[in-house]
Motif scaffolding. Structure first.
Motif, PDB file in Angstrom:
ATOM      1  N   MET A   1      14.774  35.490   5.719  1.00 35.15           N
ATOM      2  CA  MET A   1      15.061  34.310   4.907  1.00 35.15           C
ATOM      3  C   MET A   1      15.917  34.698   3.704  1.00 35.15           C
ATOM      4  O   MET A   1      15.726  35.762   3.125  1.00 35.15           O
ATOM      5  N   ARG A   2      16.845  33.830   3.349  1.00 35.17           N
ATOM      6  CA  ARG A   2      17.768  34.105   2.249  1.00 35.17           C
ATOM      7  C   ARG A   2      17.024  34.164   0.915  1.00 35.17           C
ATOM      8  O   ARG A   2      16.189  33.317   0.606  1.00 35.17           O
ATOM      9  N   LYS A   3      17.351  35.168   0.100  1.00 30.43           N
ATOM     10  CA  LYS A   3      16.724  35.306  -1.206  1.00 30.43           C
ATOM     11  C   LYS A   3      17.447  34.472  -2.261  1.00 30.43           C
ATOM     12  O   LYS A   3      18.654  34.220  -2.155  1.00 30.43           O
ATOM     13  N   THR A   4      16.696  34.082  -3.283  1.00 28.91           N
ATOM     14  CA  THR A   4      17.278  33.390  -4.433  1.00 28.91           C
ATOM     15  C   THR A   4      16.957  34.177  -5.691  1.00 28.91           C
ATOM     16  O   THR A   4      15.920  34.842  -5.775  1.00 28.91           O
ATOM     17  N   ALA A   5      17.873  34.111  -6.666  1.00 24.37           N
ATOM     18  CA  ALA A   5      17.671  34.811  -7.931  1.00 24.37           C
ATOM     19  C   ALA A   5      18.081  33.904  -9.080  1.00 24.37           C
ATOM     20  O   ALA A   5      19.011  33.098  -8.950  1.00 24.37           O
ATOM     21  N   LEU A   6      17.385  34.053 -10.194  1.00 24.27           N
ATOM     22  CA  LEU A   6      17.735  33.352 -11.429  1.00 24.27           C
ATOM     23  C   LEU A   6      18.166  34.389 -12.446  1.00 24.27           C
ATOM     24  O   LEU A   6      17.465  35.386 -12.667  1.00 24.27           O
ATOM     25  N   ILE A   7      19.332  34.156 -13.060  1.00 25.34           N
ATOM     26  CA  ILE A   7      19.860  35.070 -14.074  1.00 25.34           C
ATOM     27  C   ILE A   7      20.009  34.320 -15.388  1.00 25.34           C
ATOM     28  O   ILE A   7      20.765  33.348 -15.471  1.00 25.34           O
ATOM     29  N   THR A   8      19.291  34.753 -16.420  1.00 21.32           N
ATOM     30  CA  THR A   8      19.590  34.244 -17.753  1.00 21.32           C
ATOM     31  C   THR A   8      20.704  35.116 -18.330  1.00 21.32           C
ATOM     32  O   THR A   8      20.787  36.309 -18.034  1.00 21.32           O
ATOM     33  N   GLY A   9      21.576  34.528 -19.124  1.00 19.22           N
ATOM     34  CA  GLY A   9      22.717  35.297 -19.621  1.00 19.22           C
ATOM     35  C   GLY A   9      23.753  35.556 -18.550  1.00 19.22           C
ATOM     36  O   GLY A   9      24.453  36.572 -18.574  1.00 19.22           O
ATOM     37  N   VAL A  10      23.882  34.632 -17.603  1.00 14.30           N
ATOM     38  CA  VAL A  10      24.803  34.841 -16.478  1.00 14.30           C
ATOM     39  C   VAL A  10      26.259  34.890 -16.907  1.00 14.30           C
ATOM     40  O   VAL A  10      27.102  35.465 -16.203  1.00 14.30           O
ATOM     41  N   THR A  11      26.591  34.319 -18.063  1.00 15.16           N
ATOM     42  CA  THR A  11      27.988  34.314 -18.511  1.00 15.16           C
ATOM     43  C   THR A  11      28.358  35.572 -19.283  1.00 15.16           C
ATOM     44  O   THR A  11      29.506  35.731 -19.702  1.00 15.16           O
ATOM     45  N   GLY A  12      27.397  36.465 -19.499  1.00 12.81           N
ATOM     46  CA  GLY A  12      27.690  37.702 -20.210  1.00 12.81           C
ATOM     47  C   GLY A  12      28.255  38.775 -19.297  1.00 12.81           C
ATOM     48  O   GLY A  12      28.429  38.580 -18.093  1.00 12.81           O
ATOM     49  N   GLN A  13      28.532  39.937 -19.880  1.00  8.65           N
ATOM     50  CA  GLN A  13      29.075  41.057 -19.102  1.00  8.65           C
ATOM     51  C   GLN A  13      28.160  41.400 -17.928  1.00  8.65           C
ATOM     52  O   GLN A  13      28.576  41.376 -16.757  1.00  8.65           O
ATOM     53  N   ASP A  14      26.898  41.703 -18.217  1.00  8.90           N
ATOM     54  CA  ASP A  14      25.980  42.116 -17.159  1.00  8.90           C
ATOM     55  C   ASP A  14      25.684  40.982 -16.194  1.00  8.90           C
ATOM     56  O   ASP A  14      25.592  41.197 -14.977  1.00  8.90           O
ATOM     57  N   GLY A  15      25.519  39.771 -16.735  1.00  6.42           N
ATOM     58  CA  GLY A  15      25.214  38.630 -15.884  1.00  6.42           C
ATOM     59  C   GLY A  15      26.299  38.365 -14.857  1.00  6.42           C
ATOM     60  O   GLY A  15      26.010  38.048 -13.691  1.00  6.42           O
ATOM     61  N   SER A  16      27.550  38.504 -15.265  1.00  2.00           N
ATOM     62  CA  SER A  16      28.660  38.236 -14.339  1.00  2.00           C
ATOM     63  C   SER A  16      28.726  39.285 -13.238  1.00  2.00           C
ATOM     64  O   SER A  16      28.919  38.965 -12.059  1.00  2.00           O
TER      65      SER A  16
END
Length: 337
Positions: A1-16
Motif C-alpha cells: 500500500m502506498r505510504k503517506t507523509a506529512l512535512i511541516t516546513g515543506v517550503t524550507g531547504q530541508d522540506g523541499s
C-alpha cells in the motif's frame, strides 16, 4: 500500500529536498505552509507545478505549528504513515532578537504537533528535527551521549523539543525519533545564513555588483554537510523498527574563514581582498565549535556523507553564479525590449 507523509516546513531547504525524496519513493506527500500575503513556495514550485507530478501526489495545507486544534484535525483527516517536523524559526542570530517567537514555534510547536498526534489517535512515525546547536558550549566531538549546553534561544527551544519528543516516546509508546543534524547546506539555503550569504556575495562581487562582504565571527568552526544527503538520513530513521536518536554529521571541522577561502577560490579570487569583519553580526553568546560523531548513524542506518566540504562549497557557488547570470541576462532582455 502506498505510504503517506506529512512535512511541516515543506517550503524550507530541508522540506523541499525531503519532499523530492519521498515523491521519488512513491509517497503521497502532504506539506504544511503558513498563510501569507505573498507566495513563499519557490523551493517546491518546480515539483508542485511540474505537470509530471500529479496534484494528488503533493498536497499543500495552510496550517501552523501555533494551532494545535488545526493540527489535530489535519492529522486525523490524512492519517499519515510518517510525520516530519521540520518547521521552525531556525536562524540562530534572529532567535536573540525574537526569543519568544522562537520558543513558541520551535519549542512549543513540536509539543503541539506531538500532542496533536496523540489526540488524533493515529498510528504514525514521527521525526523531530533536532539541532547541533543544542550542544552549544559543550566541547566537540559531539554524539548522542554528549550533554546539551545551548547558547541561544534557538538552541534552548530545540532542547525543549528534543526532550518533549523523548517524553512522548516513553510516556505514550510513540515511534518518535530525534535527528540531531549538524549544519547542512545547499543552493536552497536561506540567503541570511552565513554560507549562502558568502556564496551570493561571491557571485555579486565577481559580477562587479558589490565590493565587500561583511561577516561576524570568522573563527567559528562548524561541521558542514550537503542537505540532500541529510534528508536521506531522516527517512532512514523512520524506517527502523524502533525509534531512537541519531547524530547526522560529517565529522569534519571547518571555520567560516575556510568557507570564505574556498568560496572565493572557486571563482579565482582571494577572499582577503573582499571580506571584512563587522561586530554587529556577532551573537551575544557564541558557539565556538560544533563537530559531530555520526558513527551510530553509519552503524545502524547505513548512512555516510559523500559530498566533501570543497565540493559543497563549489556546488553553492556555481548555483549562485548561474542564478545571477540568468537574472542579469533576463534584465538585459527586458531593457532591450
Amino acid at each position: 500500500m502506498r505510504k503517506t507523509a506529512l512535512i511541516t516546513g515543506v517550503t524550507g531547504q530541508d522540506g523541499s529536498y525531503l519532499a523530492e525524496l519521498l515523491l521519488a519513493k512513491g509517497y503521497q506527500v502532504h506539506g504544511l505552509i503558513r498563510r501569507s500575503s505573498s507566495f513563499n513556495t519557490e523551493r517546491i514550485d518546480h515539483i508542485y507545478q511540474d505537470p509530471q507530478t500529479p496534484e494528488r501526489d503533493l498536497v499543500l495545507h495552510h496550517a501552523d505549528l501555533s494551532d494545535g486544534v488545526a493540527l489535530t484535525s489535519l492529522l486525523h483527516r490524512i492519517a499519515p504513515d510518517e510525520v516530519y517536523n521540520l518547521g521552525a524559526q531556525s536562524h540562530v542570530r534572529v532567535s536573540f532578537d525574537a526569543p519568544l517567537y522562537t520558543g513558541d514555534v520551535t519549542g512549543m510547536g513540536a509539543l503541539r504537533l506531538l500532542e496533536a498526534v496523540r489526540a488524533s489517535g493515529i498510528e504514525t512515525r514521527i521525526y523531530q528535527a533536532s539541532s547541533s546547536e543544542m550542544f552549544g558550549a559543550t566541547p566537540p566531538p559531539q554524539n548522542e551521549r554528549t550533554p546539551f549546553h545551548p547558547r541561544s534561544p534557538y538552541g534552548c527551544a530545540k532542547v525543549f523539543a528534543y526532550w518533549t519528543t523523548v517524553n512522548y516516546r516513553e510516556a505514550y509508546g510513540m515511534h518518535a525519533t530525534n535527528g540531531i543534524l549538524f549544519n547542512h547546506e545547499s543552493p536552497r539555503r536561506g540567503e541570511t545564513f552565513v554560507t549562502r550569504k558568502i556564496t551570493r556575495a561571491v557571485a555579486r562581487i565577481q559580477a562587479g555588483l558589490q565590493q565587500h562582504l561583511y561577516l561576524g565571527n570568522l573563527d567559528a568552526v562548524r561541521d558542514w554537510g550537503y542537505a540532500p544527503e541529510y534528508v536521506e538520513a531522516m527517512w532512514r530513521m523512520l524506517q527502523q523498527d524502533e525509534p531512537d536518536d541519531y547524530v547526522v554529521a560529517t565529522g569534519q571541522a571547518h571555520s567560516v574563514r575556510e568557507f570564505c577561502q574556498e568560496a572565493f577560490a572557486a571563482v579565482g579570487m582571494d577572499w582577503t581582498d573582499h571580506v571584512r569583519y563587522d561586530p554587529k553580526y556577532d551573537r551575544p553568546s557564541e558557539v565556538d565549535a560544533l563537530i559531530g560523531d555520526a558513527s551510530k548513524a553509519e552503524r545502524k542506518l547505513g548512512w555516510k556523507p559523500a559530498v566533501t566540504f570543497r565540493e559543497l562549497t563549489a556546488i553553492m557557488v556555481r548555483a549562485d553564479v548561474g542564478a545571477l547570470t540568468a537574472q542579469l541576462a533576463g534584465s538585459a532582455v527586458r531593457v532591450d525590449r
